[in-house]
Design a protein around this motif. Structure first.
Motif, PDB file in Angstrom:
ATOM      1  N   LYS A 182       0.837  -1.207   0.000  1.00 38.60           N
ATOM      2  CA  LYS A 182       0.000   0.000   0.000  1.00 38.60           C
ATOM      3  C   LYS A 182       0.869   1.253   0.000  1.00 38.60           C
ATOM      4  O   LYS A 182       0.544   2.251  -0.655  1.00 38.60           O
ATOM      5  CB  LYS A 182      -0.921  -0.013   1.210  1.00 38.60           C
ATOM      6  CG  LYS A 182      -2.021  -1.065   1.109  1.00 38.60           C
ATOM      7  CD  LYS A 182      -2.913  -1.062   2.341  1.00 38.60           C
ATOM      8  CE  LYS A 182      -4.060  -2.067   2.190  1.00 38.60           C
ATOM      9  NZ  LYS A 182      -4.928  -2.117   3.393  1.00 38.60           N
ATOM     10  N   SER A 183       1.972   1.205   0.731  1.00 36.77           N
ATOM     11  CA  SER A 183       2.882   2.340   0.760  1.00 36.77           C
ATOM     12  C   SER A 183       3.499   2.590  -0.613  1.00 36.77           C
ATOM     13  O   SER A 183       3.627   3.727  -1.056  1.00 36.77           O
ATOM     14  CB  SER A 183       3.967   2.098   1.805  1.00 36.77           C
ATOM     15  OG  SER A 183       4.914   3.135   1.810  1.00 36.77           O
ATOM     16  N   ARG A 184       3.875   1.488  -1.272  1.00 36.63           N
ATOM     17  CA  ARG A 184       4.461   1.602  -2.615  1.00 36.63           C
ATOM     18  C   ARG A 184       3.425   2.171  -3.599  1.00 36.63           C
ATOM     19  O   ARG A 184       3.759   3.001  -4.449  1.00 36.63           O
ATOM     20  CB  ARG A 184       4.940   0.239  -3.104  1.00 36.63           C
ATOM     21  CG  ARG A 184       6.163  -0.291  -2.375  1.00 36.63           C
ATOM     22  CD  ARG A 184       6.291  -1.794  -2.552  1.00 36.63           C
ATOM     23  NE  ARG A 184       6.364  -2.156  -3.952  1.00 36.63           N
ATOM     24  CZ  ARG A 184       7.488  -2.238  -4.656  1.00 36.63           C
ATOM     25  NH1 ARG A 184       8.649  -1.994  -4.037  1.00 36.63           N
ATOM     26  NH2 ARG A 184       7.498  -2.572  -5.916  1.00 36.63           N
ATOM     27  N   ALA A 185       2.187   1.711  -3.471  1.00 34.46           N
ATOM     28  CA  ALA A 185       1.131   2.191  -4.374  1.00 34.46           C
ATOM     29  C   ALA A 185       0.875   3.678  -4.173  1.00 34.46           C
ATOM     30  O   ALA A 185       0.675   4.432  -5.126  1.00 34.46           O
ATOM     31  CB  ALA A 185      -0.146   1.378  -4.152  1.00 34.46           C
ATOM     32  N   ALA A 186       0.890   4.089  -2.900  1.00 37.21           N
ATOM     33  CA  ALA A 186       0.652   5.505  -2.610  1.00 37.21           C
ATOM     34  C   ALA A 186       1.784   6.374  -3.139  1.00 37.21           C
ATOM     35  O   ALA A 186       1.561   7.508  -3.591  1.00 37.21           O
ATOM     36  CB  ALA A 186       0.505   5.689  -1.097  1.00 37.21           C
ATOM     37  N   ALA A 187       3.009   5.828  -3.089  1.00 33.46           N
ATOM     38  CA  ALA A 187       4.158   6.587  -3.561  1.00 33.46           C
ATOM     39  C   ALA A 187       4.171   6.687  -5.089  1.00 33.46           C
ATOM     40  O   ALA A 187       4.746   7.617  -5.639  1.00 33.46           O
ATOM     41  CB  ALA A 187       5.454   5.922  -3.084  1.00 33.46           C
TER      42      ALA A 187
END
Length: 227
Positions: free
Chosen positions: A222-227
C-alpha cells in the motif's frame, strides 16, 4: 566392479540455466524492483550472450513465479496482490510447522545448528543494517525445516513457492525487519521451542510470525502504491 565416482563427469550448466540463476539472485536481492521490466537486450549484453538463452532463462523464472511474460510487451518482475500474499502466507502456516516437527524427528541437531547459524547471521546483519543479508539469513532459517524434514513431497511442495517467498521477504519486509527487534526475537523463540520439541506452541508462534509478515507485506504494498 562399478567405476569409481571419481570418474563421474558432471555436465556443464547451460547458458540459460546460468542466466536464470543470476537473474533469480538479482530479483530476490532487490536488484530489480517488483513489477520492473526486464529488458532482454540489456541482459544479453550484460551477460555476453545472445537473446536466446536470456529468453529461455525468463521462461524458467516464469515457471517459478518470479517473472511475468506479456506477449508483445516484454518480461516483468512479478507483482504480488494482497490475495496472492494471503494465499502464500496461509500455505506457509500450514506447511512449515509440520516440516519443523518432521525435521525434529529426522535431524534434530542438524536442523537446530542451521537455525542457530541463520539467527547469528541475522544478528550480524541487523548490526550492519544490511537488509539483503538479513533477508538471505531469514530465508535460510525457514528453509532449514524443509531441508531436514526427510519428506521429498513436502520439500517439492515448498519448492513451488520458495523462490517467490524469498523475493517477497527481501522486497517487502527485510528493509523494516532489519531495523526492529520483534521479528528477530520471534525467530529466536522458534528455535527455543524447536529444541524443546514444543510444537503446539511452535505452530501458534509460527502462525503469529507469518501473519505479522503478511501484514507487513500488505502495508508495504500500500505504501508503494501511494508513492
Amino acid at each position: 566392479m562399478p567405476p569409481s565416482n571419481r570418474l563421474k563427469i558432471e555436465a556443464p550448466k547451460s547458458l540459460a540455466t546460468l542466466v536464470a540463476q543470476r537473474l533469480r539472485e538479482a530479483i530476490i536481492d532487490g536488484e530489480f524492483a517488483l513489477g520492473e521490466m526486464i529488458p532482454e537486450e540489456t541482459l544479453a549484453s550484460s551477460f555476453g550472450v545472445s537473446r536466446t538463452p536470456v529468453r529461455e532463462a525468463l521462461n524458467q523464472l516464469q515457471l517459478a513465479g518470479l517473472v511475468v511474460i506479456r506477449p508483445q510487451r516484454g518480461s516483468y518482475v512479478f507483482e504480488p496482490t494482497e490475495a496472492d500474499i494471503a494465499a502464500t502466507c496461509e500455505f506457509r502456516c500450514l506447511l512449515e510447522p509440520r516440516a519443523a516437527e518432521l525435521a525434529y524427528r529426522n535431524a534434530r541437531e542438524a536442523t537446530a545448528a542451521a537455525l542457530q547459524a541463520a539467527i547469528s547471521e541475522m544478528e550480524e546483519a541487523r548490526a550492519a543494517r544490511d537488509a539483503v543479508r538479513y533477508g538471505r539469513a531469514d530465508t535460510r532459517l525457514h528453509e532449514a525445516f524443509f531441508e531436514h524434514c526427510g519428506n521429498p513431497y513436502m520439500q517439492a511442495a515448498y519448492a513451488t513457492a520458495a523462490t517467490k517467498i524469498a523475493a517477497l521477504r527481501t522486497h517487502l519486509s527485510a528493509p523494516a525487519d532489519v531495523l526492529r527487534a520483534a521479528g528477530f526475537e520471534q525467530h529466536s523463540k522458534l528455535l527455543a521451542l524447536f529444541r524443546a520439541g514444543e510444537f503446539v506452541e511452535f505452530e501458534a508462534l509460527m502462525r503469529t510470525h507469518v501473519t505479522g509478515t503478511r501484514n507487513s507485506y500488505v502495508a508495504s504494498l500500500k505504501s508503494r502504491a501511494a508513492a
